[in-house]
Every structure is written in C-alpha cells, then in structure tokens.
Design a protein around this motif. Sequence first.
Motif, mmCIF file in Angstrom:
data_model
loop_
_atom_site.group_PDB
_atom_site.id
_atom_site.type_symbol
_atom_site.label_atom_id
_atom_site.label_comp_id
_atom_site.label_asym_id
_atom_site.label_seq_id
_atom_site.Cartn_x
_atom_site.Cartn_y
_atom_site.Cartn_z
ATOM 1 N N HIS A 217 0.871 -1.178 0.000
ATOM 2 C CA HIS A 217 0.000 0.000 0.000
ATOM 3 C C HIS A 217 0.906 1.225 0.000
ATOM 4 O O HIS A 217 1.526 1.547 1.013
ATOM 5 C CB HIS A 217 -0.923 0.013 1.222
ATOM 6 C CG HIS A 217 -1.807 1.223 1.265
ATOM 7 N ND1 HIS A 217 -2.266 1.773 2.438
ATOM 8 C CD2 HIS A 217 -2.314 2.000 0.261
ATOM 9 C CE1 HIS A 217 -3.012 2.826 2.174
ATOM 10 N NE2 HIS A 217 -3.052 2.984 0.863
ATOM 11 N N ASP A 218 0.978 1.877 -1.143
ATOM 12 C CA ASP A 218 1.903 3.000 -1.329
ATOM 13 C C ASP A 218 1.244 4.304 -0.877
ATOM 14 O O ASP A 218 1.175 5.281 -1.626
ATOM 15 C CB ASP A 218 2.331 3.086 -2.796
ATOM 16 C CG ASP A 218 3.431 4.110 -3.040
ATOM 17 O OD1 ASP A 218 4.166 4.418 -2.081
ATOM 18 O OD2 ASP A 218 3.543 4.607 -4.172
ATOM 19 N N GLY A 219 0.733 4.304 0.354
ATOM 20 C CA GLY A 219 0.051 5.483 0.885
ATOM 21 C C GLY A 219 1.001 6.384 1.646
ATOM 22 O O GLY A 219 2.170 6.065 1.858
ATOM 23 N N LYS A 220 0.484 7.533 2.059
ATOM 24 C CA LYS A 220 1.277 8.481 2.840
ATOM 25 C C LYS A 220 1.650 7.849 4.173
ATOM 26 O O LYS A 220 0.803 7.282 4.856
ATOM 27 C CB LYS A 220 0.490 9.771 3.068
ATOM 28 C CG LYS A 220 0.203 10.544 1.787
ATOM 29 C CD LYS A 220 -0.642 11.785 2.057
ATOM 30 C CE LYS A 220 -0.940 12.542 0.766
ATOM 31 N NZ LYS A 220 -1.813 13.712 1.015
ATOM 32 N N GLN A 221 2.913 7.999 4.533
ATOM 33 C CA GLN A 221 3.424 7.321 5.722
ATOM 34 C C GLN A 221 3.545 8.274 6.914
ATOM 35 O O GLN A 221 4.597 8.417 7.519
ATOM 36 C CB GLN A 221 4.753 6.654 5.402
ATOM 37 C CG GLN A 221 4.637 5.496 4.433
ATOM 38 C CD GLN A 221 3.775 4.368 4.967
ATOM 39 O OE1 GLN A 221 4.098 3.741 5.965
ATOM 40 N NE2 GLN A 221 2.656 4.121 4.309
ATOM 41 N N PHE A 222 2.432 8.943 7.220
ATOM 42 C CA PHE A 222 2.374 9.707 8.465
ATOM 43 C C PHE A 222 0.960 9.628 9.008
ATOM 44 O O PHE A 222 -0.022 9.659 8.251
ATOM 45 C CB PHE A 222 2.844 11.154 8.298
ATOM 46 C CG PHE A 222 2.226 11.889 7.134
ATOM 47 C CD1 PHE A 222 2.847 11.880 5.898
ATOM 48 C CD2 PHE A 222 1.046 12.604 7.272
ATOM 49 C CE1 PHE A 222 2.295 12.558 4.820
ATOM 50 C CE2 PHE A 222 0.491 13.296 6.203
ATOM 51 C CZ PHE A 222 1.118 13.264 4.961
ATOM 52 N N LEU A 223 0.869 9.504 10.315
ATOM 53 C CA LEU A 223 -0.412 9.197 10.959
ATOM 54 C C LEU A 223 -1.390 10.355 10.934
ATOM 55 O O LEU A 223 -2.582 10.167 11.197
ATOM 56 C CB LEU A 223 -0.168 8.754 12.408
ATOM 57 C CG LEU A 223 0.641 7.459 12.571
ATOM 58 C CD1 LEU A 223 0.899 7.184 14.045
ATOM 59 C CD2 LEU A 223 -0.065 6.278 11.935
ATOM 60 N N THR A 224 -0.921 11.546 10.616
ATOM 61 C CA THR A 224 -1.796 12.724 10.600
ATOM 62 C C THR A 224 -2.253 13.074 9.187
ATOM 63 O O THR A 224 -2.543 14.223 8.887
ATOM 64 C CB THR A 224 -1.063 13.932 11.209
ATOM 65 O OG1 THR A 224 0.177 14.138 10.500
ATOM 66 C CG2 THR A 224 -0.763 13.702 12.685
ATOM 67 N N LYS A 225 -2.323 12.080 8.311
ATOM 68 C CA LYS A 225 -2.664 12.379 6.913
ATOM 69 C C LYS A 225 -4.105 12.851 6.747
ATOM 70 O O LYS A 225 -4.438 13.513 5.763
ATOM 71 C CB LYS A 225 -2.408 11.160 6.025
ATOM 72 C CG LYS A 225 -3.400 10.026 6.180
ATOM 73 C CD LYS A 225 -3.152 8.949 5.135
ATOM 74 C CE LYS A 225 -4.207 7.859 5.170
ATOM 75 N NZ LYS A 225 -4.016 6.858 4.111
ATOM 76 N N VAL A 226 -4.992 12.517 7.677
ATOM 77 C CA VAL A 226 -6.378 12.976 7.597
ATOM 78 C C VAL A 226 -6.446 14.414 8.092
ATOM 79 O O VAL A 226 -6.038 14.714 9.221
ATOM 80 C CB VAL A 226 -7.323 12.095 8.435
ATOM 81 C CG1 VAL A 226 -8.759 12.615 8.336
ATOM 82 C CG2 VAL A 226 -7.263 10.649 7.974
ATOM 83 N N ASP A 227 -6.942 15.315 7.249
ATOM 84 C CA ASP A 227 -7.086 16.721 7.615
ATOM 85 C C ASP A 227 -8.413 16.902 8.350
ATOM 86 O O ASP A 227 -9.476 16.977 7.736
ATOM 87 C CB ASP A 227 -7.048 17.588 6.355
ATOM 88 C CG ASP A 227 -7.094 19.079 6.675
ATOM 89 O OD1 ASP A 227 -7.275 19.426 7.864
ATOM 90 O OD2 ASP A 227 -6.972 19.888 5.743
#
Length: 306
Positions: A217-227
């Motif tokens: 899963h080539d997603g963003k690798q930071f836990l705060t990605k949801v705005d």
Amino acid sequence: MPVVYIIIVTYNAMKWAEKCFTSLRQSSVPVKCIVIDNGSADGSQNYIKNNFPEIDLIQSEKNLGFGKANNIGIEKAYKEGADFFYLMNQDAWLYQDSIQKLLDVYHNYQDKEEIGIISPVHIDGTEKYLDIFLDKYIALNFEKTRLISDLYFQTLKPFYEVRFINAAHWLLPKRTIETVGGFNPYFFHYGEDDEYTNRVLFHKKKTLLVPGSRVVHDGKQFLTKVDYNKYPNLSIETKMINPNLPNAIHLEKKSLKQGILKSLITGKLDHYKKLFQKYKKITGEEKELANIRRKITQPGPTFLDL
C-alpha cells in the motif's frame, strides 16, 4: 476454484496503474476486476482500457466518494457470482501468492461464519517497511494478539484477530456481504472503513490479519494524513452510528452540551463556537443518524441493491 472479484475505486490513478493492474494478472489465483472511476482527469481511464482490456471499467461522471463507488462494484460482482470480494486501493498492488495465502486461511478456518474480513500484511511503497498504519493497528491490539512478541520470537501464528485494519486490502467472503452489507453512503471519504468494521463486530464476525500474506500500500506514511479541518466531525459521527454503543447519539449530545456550557463559563469563545456547530449539525441530522443505526443492526445486504 472460488470466484474472486477485485474491486478498485480510481481517481487520477496513473501513478500506480501499471504496478497495480499488472499485479492482478500475475496473481496465482485467477481474479476478475471491476474498476469504478470517480471522474479522473489524468487519462487513467483510457490507459486502463487500452492496456488492461480484461478489466470491467465503470465510469462515474462525478466523484461518488470511496464507499458509494465500492458499493457499485460489490453489487455488480455479487450479481456475476462472486464468492469473494477483494477491495483494494488504487495505490496498491499484490504479490503472486497474496490472495492464495488469504484463501488458505479461510478454507482452514473451522467456523467460516465467524469471518468478516481477512487482511494481508500491508507494507509501504518502498517494500522495506510495514505500512505505518499497520504498525499502529498491531500496537493497539497488543494485549489481545501479542503479535509483536510473536514477531520478535519468530513464532507467528497463521492469523490474528484485530479490531480494525484499513480497507486498502480487504478480502470479504460472500457471507459478509449478505450479513453486513456494503459501505455506509453517509461517509464520503474517510471513516467508512472504521464504520464498516464496527458493523462486522456487531454482527459477531471477526477481522483477521494474515502474516503469511503480504501486499503493498503506497500510501502516505504519516499518521496525521487525515485533515480534520476538512472532516471536523468524523470521529463523532463514526461513534454515534456505532451499533455497539447504545444511546450513542444521546450521550454525544449531552457531552457537547456540557462542553458548550463550560466554554461559555471559561470565556473560550472559539471553542464554544466549534462545539456549538457540532451540536447544531448533530441535532439537524439526528433522525437520519437514528435511521442509519436501525438499518445497520439488521442482518442483510445493507446499503446494497442485490
């Protein structure tokens, strides 16, 4: 041989299209694929048509969101005789044996009615680390699974029951669709997989993580990605609809009232305004939320036209 349908929602998917769809061709388990495009503007629809003609591409004229688009694919796959529904993100791909190893766990599981979701291990786009969100989910389930200890001592079990894993890679048996249903269209983007796993749990089914199967899963690798400025009520709405929490709407309104009063007394006007807007939104949608709660407590293909 079980009939496995892979369902992928695309929105400007060109960056990942070649890896994603080529991996489906290389699966040791033959798969059929339905793509629901949410109005891409990068030419990915034509790329898929020209290079992967075996894919059943459904074009939406507008962005329906993740849940609604997936429901379209689930409905079509069900009517075409799917035994398993593999929901997969566009920024993701499989390894050759990923699905076979999930099916092995399913077929060896004693009480198949208990299975709601089967997930492989998600690794990130570098293929060198676990997806950071999987790290989080494993950690949150440490007390029940002891998976971290098993990793350290190299005594991994065939599967582990977890409370939640995101829907980048989900294998759903047909009975899950028939008992739990599809995604809740109340959620446009984010929250829909959390809400779905709440319903899986309510209907006495389990979410299983299979260490022997891995995927990317080539997603963003930071836990705060949801705005959360864009989705300020996400956690509240998910909680209020959760059928495992009795009187959730009433309790949330009560909590907000207390917060509003406290903010007024202490002179925190900005906080007061935020809480008041949340309370106003909940009050305005209370009947809709209560109706959703009634729907999802009944076993059946909820939110789907089967």
